[in-house]
Design a protein around this motif. Sequence first.
Motif, PDB file in Angstrom:
ATOM      1  N   LYS A  44       0.811  -1.211   0.000  1.00  0.00           N
ATOM      2  CA  LYS A  44       0.000   0.000   0.000  1.00  0.00           C
ATOM      3  C   LYS A  44       0.847   1.265   0.000  1.00  0.00           C
ATOM      4  N   GLY A  45       2.130   1.136   0.331  1.00  0.00           N
ATOM      5  CA  GLY A  45       2.988   2.314   0.373  1.00  0.00           C
ATOM      6  C   GLY A  45       3.721   2.602  -0.920  1.00  0.00           C
ATOM      7  N   ILE A  46       3.612   1.686  -1.909  1.00  0.00           N
ATOM      8  CA  ILE A  46       4.368   1.849  -3.158  1.00  0.00           C
ATOM      9  C   ILE A  46       3.965   3.117  -3.924  1.00  0.00           C
ATOM     10  N   PRO A  47       2.665   3.379  -4.166  1.00  0.00           N
ATOM     11  CA  PRO A  47       2.316   4.591  -4.926  1.00  0.00           C
ATOM     12  C   PRO A  47       2.773   5.880  -4.250  1.00  0.00           C
ATOM     13  N   SER A  48       2.563   5.993  -2.940  1.00  0.00           N
ATOM     14  CA  SER A  48       2.998   7.203  -2.249  1.00  0.00           C
ATOM     15  C   SER A  48       4.512   7.302  -2.229  1.00  0.00           C
ATOM     16  N   ALA A  49       5.194   6.139  -2.198  1.00  0.00           N
ATOM     17  CA  ALA A  49       6.658   6.151  -2.253  1.00  0.00           C
ATOM     18  C   ALA A  49       7.141   6.670  -3.604  1.00  0.00           C
ATOM     19  N   ILE A  50       6.482   6.238  -4.675  1.00  0.00           N
ATOM     20  CA  ILE A  50       6.837   6.724  -6.014  1.00  0.00           C
ATOM     21  C   ILE A  50       6.645   8.230  -6.098  1.00  0.00           C
ATOM     22  N   ALA A  51       5.547   8.710  -5.509  1.00  0.00           N
ATOM     23  CA  ALA A  51       5.281  10.149  -5.519  1.00  0.00           C
ATOM     24  C   ALA A  51       6.369  10.915  -4.777  1.00  0.00           C
ATOM     25  N   SER A  52       6.777  10.385  -3.619  1.00  0.00           N
ATOM     26  CA  SER A  52       7.810  11.058  -2.825  1.00  0.00           C
ATOM     27  C   SER A  52       9.171  10.972  -3.496  1.00  0.00           C
ATOM     28  N   ILE A 244      -4.376  10.034  -2.388  1.00  0.00           N
ATOM     29  CA  ILE A 244      -5.263   9.521  -1.328  1.00  0.00           C
ATOM     30  C   ILE A 244      -4.479   9.253  -0.059  1.00  0.00           C
ATOM     31  N   ASP A 245      -3.317   8.603  -0.206  1.00  0.00           N
ATOM     32  CA  ASP A 245      -2.495   8.283   0.961  1.00  0.00           C
ATOM     33  C   ASP A 245      -1.966   9.545   1.630  1.00  0.00           C
ATOM     34  N   ALA A 246      -1.575  10.529   0.825  1.00  0.00           N
ATOM     35  CA  ALA A 246      -1.060  11.790   1.387  1.00  0.00           C
ATOM     36  C   ALA A 246      -2.141  12.541   2.150  1.00  0.00           C
ATOM     37  N   ILE A 247      -3.362  12.535   1.625  1.00  0.00           N
ATOM     38  CA  ILE A 247      -4.465  13.201   2.315  1.00  0.00           C
ATOM     39  C   ILE A 247      -4.753  12.512   3.647  1.00  0.00           C
TER      40      ILE A 247
END
Length: 259
Positions: A44-52, A244-247
């Motif tokens: 679940k952390g992969i997309p937010s990790a890519i964003a960061s 979504i994860d950041a929010i």
Amino acid sequence: MFGVLTALFTVLVLAVTSLQHKYTDVYHGPEFDGAPTHEFIIGKGIPSAIASISFMYAGSVAFPHVEGNMRKPQQFGWMLFVANTLVCGAYLLSSVTGYVAFGDQTVSPILNNLPNLAIVNAATIVIIVHCVFALPVMLVSASLELELALGVMPGILGKKKELAWRVFMRTVTMGVLLGISIAIPYFGQVIDLVSAISTTVVFFMVPVFCYVKLLGWNRIPKYELLLCGVLAAIGGVACVWGLIDAIKSLQTAVQLGHG
């Protein structure tokens, strides 16, 4: 050179100190709440990790100016490969050693996980200085556009006035950005939010769309089209899921009252 040396120094201090002070049953510092846990992959952390992670490569906005000022512009491709390899290596060394040492108790910035040692304080100071000197590079494109729009050019103001106005405008810009970063609470969560919205689109999707638009579908090999589709899909997923994860992270930070 100063920026490279300070970044290298901080990464080495982080890697060595993390492994020297990782949690053990015999000894663990007060920075640990208990034994940290580790997961090889947190899906679940992969997309937010890519964003960061994509935010870390935002310096690419200055690449055209770097290429334009190189003595041998034909070596730009090789320079870009070496630079990205070094940056990726530094991030991997920091992230792997930090996560091995602190696991789920890793915080941002990770220097806050380290004990209060002189070498750690020195690394913190030099990386702050590094960021201050690196910020103008990140602002080159925006600053040039603003100065052009306001007529800050040698042909209009003369060399001395033009230089004075450039220094003044860029100093004010840096001061405003610094004030915003200090004033905004939960700054880490805000950066994740901005990364999800902007950098994933700018680095994964916009180049693909521009490339296809410039060359046309019929002139691009099928394997390149497939690769473009994969990159655009990764960017889209990272943007939506990361947003979504950041929010959620920002909402949690606000509720708990800390960033």
